[in-house]
Structures are given as structure tokens and as C-alpha cells.
Design a protein around this motif. Structure first.
Motif, PDB file in Angstrom:
ATOM      1  N   PRO A   6       0.827  -1.221   0.000  1.00 32.43           N
ATOM      2  CA  PRO A   6       0.000   0.000   0.000  1.00 32.43           C
ATOM      3  C   PRO A   6       0.856   1.263   0.000  1.00 32.43           C
ATOM      4  CG  PRO A   6       0.008  -0.970   2.179  1.00 32.43           C
ATOM      5  CD  PRO A   6       0.742  -1.940   1.291  1.00 32.43           C
ATOM      6  N   GLY A   8       1.532   4.837  -1.346  1.00 33.93           N
ATOM      7  CA  GLY A   8       0.752   5.911  -1.951  1.00 33.93           C
ATOM      8  C   GLY A   8       1.613   6.784  -2.858  1.00 33.93           C
ATOM      9  N   GLY A  50      -1.499   1.648  -2.967  1.00 31.40           N
ATOM     10  CA  GLY A  50      -1.973   2.734  -2.117  1.00 31.40           C
ATOM     11  C   GLY A  50      -2.671   3.819  -2.914  1.00 31.40           C
ATOM     12  N   PRO A  51      -3.107   4.892  -2.263  1.00 33.72           N
ATOM     13  CA  PRO A  51      -3.780   5.989  -2.965  1.00 33.72           C
ATOM     14  C   PRO A  51      -2.878   6.543  -4.074  1.00 33.72           C
ATOM     15  CG  PRO A  51      -3.899   6.283  -0.589  1.00 33.72           C
ATOM     16  CD  PRO A  51      -2.954   5.159  -0.826  1.00 33.72           C
ATOM     17  N   SER A  72      -1.585  10.233   5.003  1.00 38.46           N
ATOM     18  CA  SER A  72      -1.852   8.861   4.585  1.00 38.46           C
ATOM     19  C   SER A  72      -0.948   7.870   5.314  1.00 38.46           C
ATOM     20  CB  SER A  72      -1.657   8.738   3.062  1.00 38.46           C
ATOM     21  OG  SER A  72      -2.042   7.465   2.601  1.00 38.46           O
ATOM     22  N   SER A  75      -2.000   7.684   9.105  1.00 32.12           N
ATOM     23  CA  SER A  75      -3.245   6.951   9.340  1.00 32.12           C
ATOM     24  C   SER A  75      -3.101   5.456   9.094  1.00 32.12           C
ATOM     25  CB  SER A  75      -4.351   7.506   8.435  1.00 32.12           C
ATOM     26  OG  SER A  75      -4.107   7.169   7.076  1.00 32.12           O
ATOM     27  N   GLU A  77      -3.001   4.239   6.099  1.00 34.66           N
ATOM     28  CA  GLU A  77      -3.554   3.996   4.770  1.00 34.66           C
ATOM     29  C   GLU A  77      -2.445   3.628   3.790  1.00 34.66           C
ATOM     30  OE1 GLU A  77      -6.746   6.518   2.273  1.00 34.66           O
ATOM     31  OE2 GLU A  77      -4.824   7.551   2.592  1.00 34.66           O
ATOM     32  N   SER A  78      -1.284   4.300   3.939  1.00 33.69           N
ATOM     33  CA  SER A  78      -0.111   3.980   3.127  1.00 33.69           C
ATOM     34  C   SER A  78       1.019   3.540   4.053  1.00 33.69           C
ATOM     35  CB  SER A  78       0.356   5.204   2.329  1.00 33.69           C
ATOM     36  OG  SER A  78      -0.620   5.628   1.404  1.00 33.69           O
ATOM     37  N   SER A  79       1.721   2.477   3.670  1.00 31.16           N
ATOM     38  CA  SER A  79       2.880   2.051   4.450  1.00 31.16           C
ATOM     39  C   SER A  79       4.099   2.905   4.114  1.00 31.16           C
ATOM     40  CB  SER A  79       3.189   0.578   4.169  1.00 31.16           C
ATOM     41  OG  SER A  79       3.406   0.377   2.770  1.00 31.16           O
TER      42      SER A  79
END
Length: 270
Positions: A6, A8, A50-51, A72, A75, A77-79
Motif C-alpha cells: 500500500p 501511496g 496505495g492511494p 496517509s 493513518s 492507509e499507506s505504508s
């Protein structure tokens, strides 16, 4: 190997339009000129999950991209996140329009903070950085160039004009970044400013910074101020990360590049 992770991708860029598009609307041209593709193709090529966002907030694009990348990663959401900015000057029409706005420096020199500030000088460039949580970078034995302690973004709301920054909003965003970083302004030894080299914009930015610092300390003349735009021009959507690259290189080399074309300070700056 970040493939299938993930990771981003956040790219700051302003769409480039060309009159050639009117005559050559092939699928490659149509899709290739979509700003969304800039980030999307990076994610596709490296197989990141990721995003993947291209951000256009004009001159703040790459720093907004960095802020979103930080959020990101924080949170989960992205590693890992790639933050980037790019600007290419391939539109003669753009320069014509900017000249008609009286925005360009007629001397071709960016004179940040100077009494001779007379407009901005377009520059070209691309900057890419990779961020991840510090503990992860240490565990992976990464070459850590700098630590980002905090960030903040805002908008000036309604002001006196498109090219006139809002002093209070600039003060607020600096205070927000200091709060996010959990540091006091009197611990800062250098600020890389936006410093576009305009007669009005530079003093407004300076005032916003000064008022924010006064919320923390009454000490004076302890903090350096500079702008990489005097060295490489204004890279517009990539300008923020160009400034960050300068700061990181300055930390590595323990030396600040000179802010050029400044003999006498702008009289509106105290």
C-alpha cells in the motif's frame, strides 16, 4: 521491493494544455494529457496499491501533496508514500498570458525580499521524495535524509485578490504546523520561504511568519530566511518540494546557498 504494497503516490502538478490538442485528439494524447495519469501511471508501473492522486493547488501543489502523503502514512492507509512535484515550461502561450498580467520579472531575476522585487521568474524542475514512519525506516536501514516533524495546510479564504496572500491565514498555517510538530518557533534556525520576489507578496509572507513566531517568542534575529527561487526560479507546482530539497541538502552540507539579487531589503519588511 514495494510492489503490491500500500504505497501511496501523491504528485503536485498543474495540467499542461497545448494548442496541438485541438488538432490531434488521439487516444494517447487525450489520456496522456489527463493530470490524473501522472500519479496513476507511476502506481501502475511499480504495482503500488496505495492511494494515487495528482494534486493541483497551483503553487502549493507539491507541498499539499506532501501533506496528504504524511496524513496517509500517519493513518496507516499507506505504508510508504511517494510525494512529488513537477513543472515543465512547454507553453509559450502561458508566458504571454503571465506577461500580460504583469506577473513576470522584466529583468529575468527573482529578487526575493528586495526593494527591487519586480515579479517572478518561471523555472522548471521535478522533485520526488519517499517518506515512511521513522521506526520503519530505521528497521529497514534506509538512508534517512531528514525527519518531517509536522505539516499543515489551509486556504486564505476571501482576500483582496488572487495574487495577494492573506496575512492572518499565513500566520494560522504556520502556527498549525508548529503545533503539529510539537515544537516552539524559537527552536527554528532557518525558514525556507515561498519568496516569489514580488513587491507585495514577500512582505505579506514575512509579516505572517513574524506574527506566528511572536505567539511563541519575543526573541529577534535568531532565524535565517531564504528562497531557492532566487537560484532556480519559481517551479510553481514543484516549488515547495524544490525548497524542501534545498533544506535537506543544506542539512547534509551544513551550508546554506546564498539568496541572490538582494542588496537592499524591501522597505515593507521590518
Amino acid at each position: 521491493d514495494l510492489a503490491k504494497t500500500p504505497t501511496g503516490v501523491f504528485v503536485g502538478a498543474v495540467p499542461v494544455f497545448s494548442s496541438d490538442l485541438l488538432y490531434n485528439l488521439s487516444p494517447h494524447v487525450l489520456l496522456g494529457n489527463s493530470s490524473a495519469m501522472l500519479a496513476n501511471r507511476l502506481s501502475y508501473y511499480f504495482n503500488f496499491s496505495g492511494p494515487s492522486l495528482t494534486i493541483d493547488t497551483l503553487c502549493s501543489s507539491s507541498l499539499t501533496a506532501l501533506h496528504l502523503a504524511i496524513q496517509s502514512v500517519r493513518s496507516g492507509e499507506s505504508s510508504t508514500a511517494v510525494a512529488a512535484g513537477v513543472r515543465l515550461g512547454i507553453q509559450p502561450e502561458y508566458l504571454d498570458a503571465a506577461k500580460k498580467m504583469n506577473a513576470l520579472s522584466p529583468t529575468g531575476k527573482c529578487r526575493s525580499f528586495s526593494n527591487k522585487a519586480d515579479g517572478f521568474v518561471p523555472g522548471e524542475g521535478g522533485v520526488v521524495i519517499i517518506i515512511k514512519p521513522l521506526t520503519h525506516a530505521q528497521k529497514d536501514n534506509d538512508n534517512i535524509l531528514a525527519i518531517i516533524r509536522g505539516s499543515a495546510i489551509n486556504h486564505g479564504g476571501r482576500g483582496s485578490g488572487l495574487t495577494a496572500p492573506n496575512t492572518n491565514a499565513q500566520k494560522d498555517v504556520i502556527l498549525g504546523a508548529l503545533k503539529d510538530a510539537n515544537i516552539s518557533a524559537d527552536t527554528i534556525s532557518y525558514v525556507e520561504a515561498h519568496g516569489t520576489g514580488t513587491e507585495l507578496g514577500d512582505p505579506i509572507e514575512f509579516t505572517g511568519l513574524s506574527e506566528a513566531f511572536l505567539e511563541h517568542t519575543t526573541a529577534k534575529q535568531f532565524c535565517g530566511l531564504g528562497s531557492v527561487k532566487t537560484n532556480i526560479g519559481h517551479c510553481e507546482p514543484a516549488a515547495g518540494l524544490a525548497g524542501l530539497a534545498k533544506v535537506v541538502l543544506s542539512l547534509q552540507n551544513k551550508k546554506l546557498p546564498a539568496t541572490l539579487h538582494l542588496e537592499t531589503l524591501n522597505p515593507l519588511i521590518s
